[in-house]
Design a protein around this motif. Sequence first.
Motif, PDB file in Angstrom:
ATOM      1  N   ASP A  10      39.374  41.826  55.461  1.00 26.58           N
ATOM      2  CA  ASP A  10      40.681  41.601  56.072  1.00 26.58           C
ATOM      3  C   ASP A  10      41.604  40.923  55.069  1.00 26.58           C
ATOM      4  O   ASP A  10      41.150  40.351  54.076  1.00 26.58           O
ATOM      5  CB  ASP A  10      40.531  40.693  57.303  1.00 26.58           C
ATOM      6  N   GLY A  11      42.889  40.982  55.390  1.00 23.84           N
ATOM      7  CA  GLY A  11      43.854  40.301  54.530  1.00 23.84           C
ATOM      8  C   GLY A  11      45.226  40.933  54.699  1.00 23.84           C
ATOM      9  O   GLY A  11      45.373  41.962  55.359  1.00 23.84           O
ATOM     10  N   PRO A  12      46.247  40.283  54.114  1.00 21.92           N
ATOM     11  CA  PRO A  12      47.612  40.787  54.256  1.00 21.92           C
ATOM     12  C   PRO A  12      47.847  42.070  53.466  1.00 21.92           C
ATOM     13  O   PRO A  12      47.019  42.445  52.626  1.00 21.92           O
ATOM     14  CB  PRO A  12      48.451  39.640  53.691  1.00 21.92           C
ATOM     15  N   SER A  13      48.982  42.720  53.729  1.00 19.04           N
ATOM     16  CA  SER A  13      49.293  43.978  53.037  1.00 19.04           C
ATOM     17  C   SER A  13      49.417  43.766  51.549  1.00 19.04           C
ATOM     18  O   SER A  13      50.003  42.776  51.100  1.00 19.04           O
ATOM     19  CB  SER A  13      50.612  44.592  53.508  1.00 19.04           C
ATOM     20  N   GLY A  14      48.867  44.696  50.805  1.00 22.48           N
ATOM     21  CA  GLY A  14      49.024  44.676  49.353  1.00 22.48           C
ATOM     22  C   GLY A  14      48.040  43.763  48.635  1.00 22.48           C
ATOM     23  O   GLY A  14      48.151  43.566  47.427  1.00 22.48           O
ATOM     24  N   ALA A  15      47.061  43.225  49.349  1.00 19.49           N
ATOM     25  CA  ALA A  15      46.093  42.318  48.695  1.00 19.49           C
ATOM     26  C   ALA A  15      45.056  43.107  47.896  1.00 19.49           C
ATOM     27  O   ALA A  15      44.261  42.521  47.169  1.00 19.49           O
ATOM     28  CB  ALA A  15      45.413  41.434  49.732  1.00 19.49           C
ATOM     29  N   GLY A  16      45.052  44.425  48.065  1.00 23.33           N
ATOM     30  CA  GLY A  16      44.112  45.261  47.310  1.00 23.33           C
ATOM     31  C   GLY A  16      42.900  45.683  48.130  1.00 23.33           C
ATOM     32  O   GLY A  16      41.925  46.191  47.580  1.00 23.33           O
ATOM     33  N   LYS A  17      42.988  45.476  49.440  1.00 24.89           N
ATOM     34  CA  LYS A  17      41.845  45.773  50.308  1.00 24.89           C
ATOM     35  C   LYS A  17      41.341  47.199  50.147  1.00 24.89           C
ATOM     36  O   LYS A  17      40.149  47.434  49.968  1.00 24.89           O
ATOM     37  CB  LYS A  17      42.197  45.546  51.791  1.00 24.89           C
ATOM     38  N   SER A  18      42.279  48.164  50.213  1.00 28.58           N
ATOM     39  CA  SER A  18      41.835  49.569  50.216  1.00 28.58           C
ATOM     40  C   SER A  18      41.236  49.968  48.867  1.00 28.58           C
ATOM     41  O   SER A  18      40.204  50.648  48.822  1.00 28.58           O
ATOM     42  CB  SER A  18      42.972  50.505  50.617  1.00 28.58           C
ATOM     43  N   THR A  19      41.849  49.509  47.775  1.00 30.61           N
ATOM     44  CA  THR A  19      41.317  49.850  46.443  1.00 30.61           C
ATOM     45  C   THR A  19      39.883  49.332  46.305  1.00 30.61           C
ATOM     46  O   THR A  19      38.976  50.057  45.874  1.00 30.61           O
ATOM     47  CB  THR A  19      42.192  49.196  45.347  1.00 30.61           C
ATOM     48  N   ILE A  20      39.694  48.084  46.680  1.00 24.80           N
ATOM     49  CA  ILE A  20      38.386  47.444  46.534  1.00 24.80           C
ATOM     50  C   ILE A  20      37.369  48.070  47.488  1.00 24.80           C
ATOM     51  O   ILE A  20      36.233  48.395  47.107  1.00 24.80           O
ATOM     52  CB  ILE A  20      38.507  45.920  46.825  1.00 24.80           C
ATOM     53  N   ALA A  21      37.802  48.251  48.738  1.00 23.07           N
ATOM     54  CA  ALA A  21      36.883  48.789  49.753  1.00 23.07           C
ATOM     55  C   ALA A  21      36.438  50.205  49.385  1.00 23.07           C
ATOM     56  O   ALA A  21      35.262  50.557  49.512  1.00 23.07           O
ATOM     57  CB  ALA A  21      37.568  48.781  51.119  1.00 23.07           C
ATOM     58  N   ARG A  22      37.394  50.993  48.887  1.00 27.11           N
ATOM     59  CA  ARG A  22      37.072  52.386  48.527  1.00 27.11           C
ATOM     60  C   ARG A  22      36.054  52.405  47.384  1.00 27.11           C
ATOM     61  O   ARG A  22      35.075  53.141  47.421  1.00 27.11           O
ATOM     62  CB  ARG A  22      38.365  53.110  48.130  1.00 27.11           C
ATOM     63  N   ARG A  23      36.299  51.570  46.381  1.00 29.84           N
ATOM     64  CA  ARG A  23      35.387  51.493  45.233  1.00 29.84           C
ATOM     65  C   ARG A  23      33.974  51.094  45.659  1.00 29.84           C
ATOM     66  O   ARG A  23      32.981  51.736  45.311  1.00 29.84           O
ATOM     67  CB  ARG A  23      35.908  50.434  44.245  1.00 29.84           C
ATOM     68  N   LEU A  24      33.901  50.020  46.443  1.00 24.55           N
ATOM     69  CA  LEU A  24      32.584  49.532  46.846  1.00 24.55           C
ATOM     70  C   LEU A  24      31.867  50.508  47.764  1.00 24.55           C
ATOM     71  O   LEU A  24      30.651  50.685  47.680  1.00 24.55           O
ATOM     72  CB  LEU A  24      32.721  48.186  47.561  1.00 24.55           C
ATOM     73  N   ALA A  25      32.636  51.143  48.638  1.00 17.52           N
ATOM     74  CA  ALA A  25      32.044  52.117  49.557  1.00 17.52           C
ATOM     75  C   ALA A  25      31.414  53.246  48.748  1.00 17.52           C
ATOM     76  O   ALA A  25      30.298  53.699  49.050  1.00 17.52           O
ATOM     77  CB  ALA A  25      33.105  52.662  50.515  1.00 17.52           C
ATOM     78  N   GLY A  26      32.122  53.672  47.678  1.00 15.28           N
ATOM     79  CA  GLY A  26      31.594  54.722  46.811  1.00 15.28           C
ATOM     80  C   GLY A  26      30.287  54.276  46.157  1.00 15.28           C
ATOM     81  O   GLY A  26      29.310  55.022  46.110  1.00 15.28           O
ATOM     82  N   GLU A  27      30.275  53.020  45.673  1.00 16.26           N
ATOM     83  CA  GLU A  27      29.085  52.533  44.981  1.00 16.26           C
ATOM     84  C   GLU A  27      27.908  52.330  45.927  1.00 16.26           C
ATOM     85  O   GLU A  27      26.755  52.531  45.561  1.00 16.26           O
ATOM     86  CB  GLU A  27      29.418  51.208  44.259  1.00 16.26           C
ATOM     87  N   LEU A  28      28.207  51.923  47.147  1.00 15.95           N
ATOM     88  CA  LEU A  28      27.138  51.660  48.121  1.00 15.95           C
ATOM     89  C   LEU A  28      26.723  52.896  48.916  1.00 15.95           C
ATOM     90  O   LEU A  28      25.702  52.892  49.596  1.00 15.95           O
ATOM     91  CB  LEU A  28      27.616  50.604  49.129  1.00 15.95           C
ATOM     92  N   GLY A  29      27.579  53.926  48.870  1.00 13.29           N
ATOM     93  CA  GLY A  29      27.328  55.102  49.700  1.00 13.29           C
ATOM     94  C   GLY A  29      27.647  54.838  51.166  1.00 13.29           C
ATOM     95  O   GLY A  29      27.052  55.416  52.069  1.00 13.29           O
TER      96      GLY A  29
END
Length: 228
Positions: A10-29
């Motif tokens: 969670d966090g405010p808009s533009g904190a980088g949530k989607s970039t980070i979440a997408r990357r980690l999701a890819g790495e974790l499957g």
Amino acid sequence: MEKKISIAIDGPSGAGKSTIARRLAGELGYYYVDTGAIYRTVAYFFDLWGIAPKDLDGIRRYIDELTLGIEYDDQGVQHMLMNGMDVTEDIRTQDIAQKASLISAHAIVRDLLLDMQRSVARKHNVIMDGRDIGTVVLPKANVKIFLTASPEERARRRTAELQAKGQKAVYETVLQEIRQRDYQDTHRAVAPLKKAGDAVEVDTTGMDVEAVVAAIRKIVEEQTGKCV
Ligand code: DC
């Protein structure tokens, strides 16, 4: 069914949530669930009907006409369907972001989306990002991260991101919109943006994407005992 693992960011808009979440999701499957996109789809629908995001009567009247769908393609990319139509790209504007922030304050809208979000997490291992994932949607998430950055830094990142997509974006305007969304998202009565008591806060101001990914990966590994 085997118990699934969920990671809430969670966090405010533009904190980088989607970039980070997408990357980690890819790495974790894991599945990456962008819940902001679901609220944006609701906002887009009412925008097409000419109903203002604050018009609760109008929303009540037409909400049953909306069928929301969330699908994942072969690359694991989330697609949003509005009455069967793929609106994934159409919802990525500042105007719709602002309307989503206002429309998401209504309990009737939040209630509609709650089951949908939880059902993805029941079926799959997920990294879900939003505003109320750790507090309301998945209060028992295995890992909770609260990602922040200064409004100025978030505005700089968002301006660059919009410009890279060929959209017109002026830093001062984006900063003003970010401040306004911060206010709306943290001050609404239902499920406001706030850090869950058991979330780990990561302030990404001055950090690049790699550093943030590394920091979050470390927290995930510590809390799940799983190497990413
Ligand atoms: O993450 P985003 O910027 O795409 O989200 C758009 C708006 O949707 C955000 O300003 C507030 C709302 N939202 C919400 O209320 N709860 C969520 N879990 C995700 C988004």
